[in-house]
Design a protein around this motif. Sequence first.
Motif, PDB file in Angstrom:
ATOM      1  N   ALA A   1      -7.835  10.822  -1.966  1.00 35.74           N
ATOM      2  CA  ALA A   1      -7.750   9.366  -1.865  1.00 35.74           C
ATOM      3  C   ALA A   1      -6.940   8.781  -3.020  1.00 35.74           C
ATOM      4  CB  ALA A   1      -9.151   8.760  -1.834  1.00 35.74           C
ATOM      5  N   ALA A   2      -7.188   9.272  -4.230  1.00 35.81           N
ATOM      6  CA  ALA A   2      -6.448   8.778  -5.395  1.00 35.81           C
ATOM      7  C   ALA A   2      -4.977   9.145  -5.310  1.00 35.81           C
ATOM      8  CB  ALA A   2      -7.071   9.337  -6.673  1.00 35.81           C
ATOM      9  N   ASP A   3      -4.691  10.390  -4.912  1.00 39.14           N
ATOM     10  CA  ASP A   3      -3.299  10.832  -4.792  1.00 39.14           C
ATOM     11  C   ASP A   3      -2.559  10.026  -3.724  1.00 39.14           C
ATOM     12  OD1 ASP A   3      -3.772  12.743  -6.697  1.00 39.14           O
ATOM     13  OD2 ASP A   3      -3.833  14.438  -5.304  1.00 39.14           O
ATOM     14  N   TYR A   4      -3.228   9.790  -2.607  1.00 40.75           N
ATOM     15  CA  TYR A   4      -2.631   9.052  -1.480  1.00 40.75           C
ATOM     16  C   TYR A   4      -2.215   7.655  -1.926  1.00 40.75           C
ATOM     17  CZ  TYR A   4      -2.563   7.073   3.325  1.00 40.75           C
ATOM     18  OH  TYR A   4      -2.230   6.453   4.505  1.00 40.75           O
ATOM     19  N   GLN A   5      -3.118   6.952  -2.613  1.00 40.99           N
ATOM     20  CA  GLN A   5      -2.789   5.599  -3.049  1.00 40.99           C
ATOM     21  C   GLN A   5      -1.717   5.613  -4.139  1.00 40.99           C
ATOM     22  OE1 GLN A   5      -6.149   3.117  -3.884  1.00 40.99           O
ATOM     23  NE2 GLN A   5      -4.879   1.315  -4.246  1.00 40.99           N
ATOM     24  N   GLN A   6      -1.821   6.545  -5.065  1.00 44.25           N
ATOM     25  CA  GLN A   6      -0.826   6.619  -6.135  1.00 44.25           C
ATOM     26  C   GLN A   6       0.567   6.891  -5.587  1.00 44.25           C
ATOM     27  OE1 GLN A   6      -1.715   9.460  -9.280  1.00 44.25           O
ATOM     28  NE2 GLN A   6       0.444   9.667  -9.807  1.00 44.25           N
ATOM     29  N   LEU A   7       0.668   7.859  -4.689  1.00 44.41           N
ATOM     30  CA  LEU A   7       1.975   8.257  -4.167  1.00 44.41           C
ATOM     31  C   LEU A   7       2.584   7.193  -3.267  1.00 44.41           C
ATOM     32  CD1 LEU A   7       4.213  10.371  -3.737  1.00 44.41           C
ATOM     33  CD2 LEU A   7       2.819  11.307  -1.881  1.00 44.41           C
ATOM     34  N   PHE A   8       1.841   6.777  -2.246  1.00 43.74           N
ATOM     35  CA  PHE A   8       2.436   5.902  -1.234  1.00 43.74           C
ATOM     36  C   PHE A   8       2.453   4.446  -1.668  1.00 43.74           C
ATOM     37  CE2 PHE A   8       0.952   9.661   1.170  1.00 43.74           C
ATOM     38  CZ  PHE A   8       2.209  10.113   1.563  1.00 43.74           C
ATOM     39  N   GLY A   9       1.440   4.023  -2.437  1.00 49.10           N
ATOM     40  CA  GLY A   9       1.517   2.692  -3.018  1.00 49.10           C
ATOM     41  C   GLY A   9       2.664   2.604  -4.012  1.00 49.10           C
ATOM     42  N   GLY A  10       2.884   3.692  -4.751  1.00 50.11           N
ATOM     43  CA  GLY A  10       3.997   3.736  -5.697  1.00 50.11           C
ATOM     44  C   GLY A  10       5.346   3.681  -5.009  1.00 50.11           C
ATOM     45  N   LEU A  11       5.493   4.381  -3.882  1.00 49.18           N
ATOM     46  CA  LEU A  11       6.753   4.345  -3.141  1.00 49.18           C
ATOM     47  C   LEU A  11       7.021   2.946  -2.583  1.00 49.18           C
ATOM     48  CD1 LEU A  11       6.593   7.741  -1.217  1.00 49.18           C
ATOM     49  CD2 LEU A  11       8.317   7.085  -2.904  1.00 49.18           C
ATOM     50  N   ALA A  12       5.982   2.287  -2.056  1.00 48.04           N
ATOM     51  CA  ALA A  12       6.155   0.927  -1.542  1.00 48.04           C
ATOM     52  C   ALA A  12       6.638  -0.005  -2.645  1.00 48.04           C
ATOM     53  CB  ALA A  12       4.839   0.423  -0.957  1.00 48.04           C
ATOM     54  N   ARG A  13       6.050   0.101  -3.811  1.00 50.02           N
ATOM     55  CA  ARG A  13       6.436  -0.745  -4.949  1.00 50.02           C
ATOM     56  C   ARG A  13       7.836  -0.388  -5.449  1.00 50.02           C
ATOM     57  NH1 ARG A  13       2.283   0.166  -7.445  1.00 50.02           N
ATOM     58  NH2 ARG A  13       2.954   1.939  -8.694  1.00 50.02           N
ATOM     59  N   GLU A  14       8.143   0.896  -5.509  1.00 53.09           N
ATOM     60  CA  GLU A  14       9.434   1.348  -6.025  1.00 53.09           C
ATOM     61  C   GLU A  14      10.594   0.863  -5.164  1.00 53.09           C
ATOM     62  OE1 GLU A  14      11.589   5.679  -6.947  1.00 53.09           O
ATOM     63  OE2 GLU A  14       9.425   5.553  -6.569  1.00 53.09           O
ATOM     64  N   TYR A  15      10.394   0.809  -3.850  1.00 51.02           N
ATOM     65  CA  TYR A  15      11.485   0.426  -2.940  1.00 51.02           C
ATOM     66  C   TYR A  15      11.329  -0.989  -2.402  1.00 51.02           C
ATOM     67  CZ  TYR A  15      13.068   5.188  -3.306  1.00 51.02           C
ATOM     68  OH  TYR A  15      13.548   6.382  -3.813  1.00 51.02           O
ATOM     69  N   GLY A  16      10.257  -1.679  -2.778  1.00 54.75           N
ATOM     70  CA  GLY A  16      10.071  -3.060  -2.364  1.00 54.75           C
ATOM     71  C   GLY A  16       9.928  -3.235  -0.871  1.00 54.75           C
ATOM     72  N   VAL A  17       9.168  -2.331  -0.222  1.00 55.56           N
ATOM     73  CA  VAL A  17       9.017  -2.363   1.231  1.00 55.56           C
ATOM     74  C   VAL A  17       7.533  -2.382   1.603  1.00 55.56           C
ATOM     75  CG1 VAL A  17      11.178  -1.119   1.636  1.00 55.56           C
ATOM     76  CG2 VAL A  17       9.038   0.178   1.379  1.00 55.56           C
ATOM     77  N   THR A  18       7.266  -2.769   2.846  1.00 54.19           N
ATOM     78  CA  THR A  18       5.951  -2.538   3.434  1.00 54.19           C
ATOM     79  C   THR A  18       5.934  -1.101   3.921  1.00 54.19           C
ATOM     80  OG1 THR A  18       5.818  -4.846   4.153  1.00 54.19           O
ATOM     81  CG2 THR A  18       4.311  -3.276   5.191  1.00 54.19           C
ATOM     82  N   LEU A  19       4.894  -0.342   3.599  1.00 51.85           N
ATOM     83  CA  LEU A  19       4.881   1.079   3.919  1.00 51.85           C
ATOM     84  C   LEU A  19       3.608   1.458   4.669  1.00 51.85           C
ATOM     85  CD1 LEU A  19       6.216   3.961   1.806  1.00 51.85           C
ATOM     86  CD2 LEU A  19       3.909   4.175   2.726  1.00 51.85           C
ATOM     87  N   VAL A  20       3.797   1.972   5.898  1.00 51.47           N
ATOM     88  CA  VAL A  20       2.698   2.520   6.690  1.00 51.47           C
ATOM     89  C   VAL A  20       2.595   3.994   6.320  1.00 51.47           C
ATOM     90  CG1 VAL A  20       1.773   2.916   8.999  1.00 51.47           C
ATOM     91  CG2 VAL A  20       3.177   0.880   8.543  1.00 51.47           C
ATOM     92  N   ALA A  21       1.563   4.336   5.562  1.00 50.54           N
ATOM     93  CA  ALA A  21       1.492   5.661   4.931  1.00 50.54           C
ATOM     94  C   ALA A  21       0.902   6.719   5.860  1.00 50.54           C
ATOM     95  CB  ALA A  21       0.684   5.570   3.640  1.00 50.54           C
ATOM     96  N   GLY A  22       1.478   6.850   7.051  1.00 52.53           N
ATOM     97  CA  GLY A  22       1.047   7.892   7.976  1.00 52.53           C
ATOM     98  C   GLY A  22      -0.449   7.874   8.146  1.00 52.53           C
ATOM     99  N   SER A  23      -1.105   9.004   7.887  1.00 52.50           N
ATOM    100  CA  SER A  23      -2.568   9.022   7.933  1.00 52.50           C
ATOM    101  C   SER A  23      -3.114  10.096   7.007  1.00 52.50           C
ATOM    102  CB  SER A  23      -3.078   9.254   9.362  1.00 52.50           C
ATOM    103  OG  SER A  23      -2.988  10.622   9.732  1.00 52.50           O
ATOM    104  N   ILE A  24      -4.421  10.004   6.762  1.00 54.91           N
ATOM    105  CA  ILE A  24      -5.133  10.951   5.911  1.00 54.91           C
ATOM    106  C   ILE A  24      -6.545  11.078   6.466  1.00 54.91           C
ATOM    107  CG2 ILE A  24      -5.779   9.100   4.305  1.00 54.91           C
ATOM    108  CD1 ILE A  24      -5.723  11.170   2.038  1.00 54.91           C
ATOM    109  N   ILE A  25      -7.110  12.277   6.446  1.00 51.26           N
ATOM    110  CA  ILE A  25      -8.490  12.486   6.886  1.00 51.26           C
ATOM    111  C   ILE A  25      -9.399  12.463   5.656  1.00 51.26           C
ATOM    112  CG2 ILE A  25     -10.114  14.074   7.952  1.00 51.26           C
ATOM    113  CD1 ILE A  25      -7.893  15.061   9.746  1.00 51.26           C
ATOM    114  N   LEU A  26     -10.332  11.515   5.657  1.00 49.58           N
ATOM    115  CA  LEU A  26     -11.274  11.344   4.555  1.00 49.58           C
ATOM    116  C   LEU A  26     -12.657  11.024   5.103  1.00 49.58           C
ATOM    117  CD1 LEU A  26      -9.196   9.029   2.151  1.00 49.58           C
ATOM    118  CD2 LEU A  26      -9.735  11.444   1.754  1.00 49.58           C
TER     119      LEU A  26
END
Length: 372
Positions: free
Chosen positions: A160-185
């Motif tokens: 969960a932490a890695d998912y938010q760090q990676l994909f939230g970081g990519l959204a911020r880095e490129y200034g886009v809305t990002l649908v981060a695929g999916s994750i099973i939790l």
Amino acid sequence: MQKLLASALALVILAGLCGYGFWTLQRPQGHYLSDLRITLALNQGVPGEHGNLLGVEPLLFPSDYQNLTRLHRKLSAYLDQARAQGLVNARTVVVLPEHIGTWLWARGEKKELYQVTQRREAWQWLELSNPIRYGLAMLAAQGDDRRTDAHLRMKAGQMAADYQQLFGGLAREYGVTLVAGSIILPAPYVEDGVLHAGSGPLFNASLVFAADGSVLGQPQYQQYPDSETRRYVQGGQQHPLQVLQTPAGRLGVLVGSDSWYPANHQQLAAQSVQLIANPVFLSGKHSWQAPWRGNRHQDAASTLALQRGQVSEQDAWQQLTHSAGNGISSMSVFLRGQFWEQAGDGQGFANQGTAWWAGSASPGARLLNLWL
């Protein structure tokens, strides 16, 4: 003499346990070479002020998940190439494929896990390297496939932490809305802007990140798990579909085969949806042209317009995913690559009103772009 032998045996056992414990903590990094190329497989429409849906179909392997730096490097290389082609702006909605976050269970493991060819061998390395965590997870495991449940549950907090760090970081880095695929939790939820893993059953869920890296809404649970995950993933019908406001319009997410069911499209249309993102993982090499598997384990599947095996996977996905709503644009994005013996297949496509377009069947990673 007996006391001496017993003491010696105890020392040997203690040394063995200490050595095993030390071994489980070692995580050496192996050599890493990766293909960062990506092909523009679909570019429909003309640039305008309404933004675009940008699908990324990455080519991924277990070694990409050895650490977050590797995975970020590959995904950012894809987005850099999209930006160089003028496909990234403040109104871009990036769509990543299903389970791109689920494979984060493999992050930070021994190099042997990434080198074996069979998933059961990778599981054995995971269990041997994390004996206490795995044992505790087995005690809490649910569903019919307790072993797979335990593999995901034991890494859930880290995932969960890695998912938010990676994909939230990519959204911020490129200034886009990002649908981060999916994750099973296990029972994921967002509290105070942070994604958490709960303690309930496993769900396949997607998260959407805003351009500042913050989370939009709550995790979108998959309503009808497919036949491959049903033994350890629970359906999310008790968590209704949500529509999120983005700079490009009102966005809904249908995870995997949820896009087949008319009731899901109707539920989103009732909330004035304008955009639908459909992250997909279709397992099996060359399965795109194989007979459609359907989902005989879901009661709702009996009401679908197609029967299992009636058409190919390609025809079924394109026919069933099509949304008839006027003014609704959607995009289906597939995960590509090889995860031990399990390959990802599929060919992304987009809908706009009553029209649809398929991306080219080019090898390797693919970009799909639909101007709104």
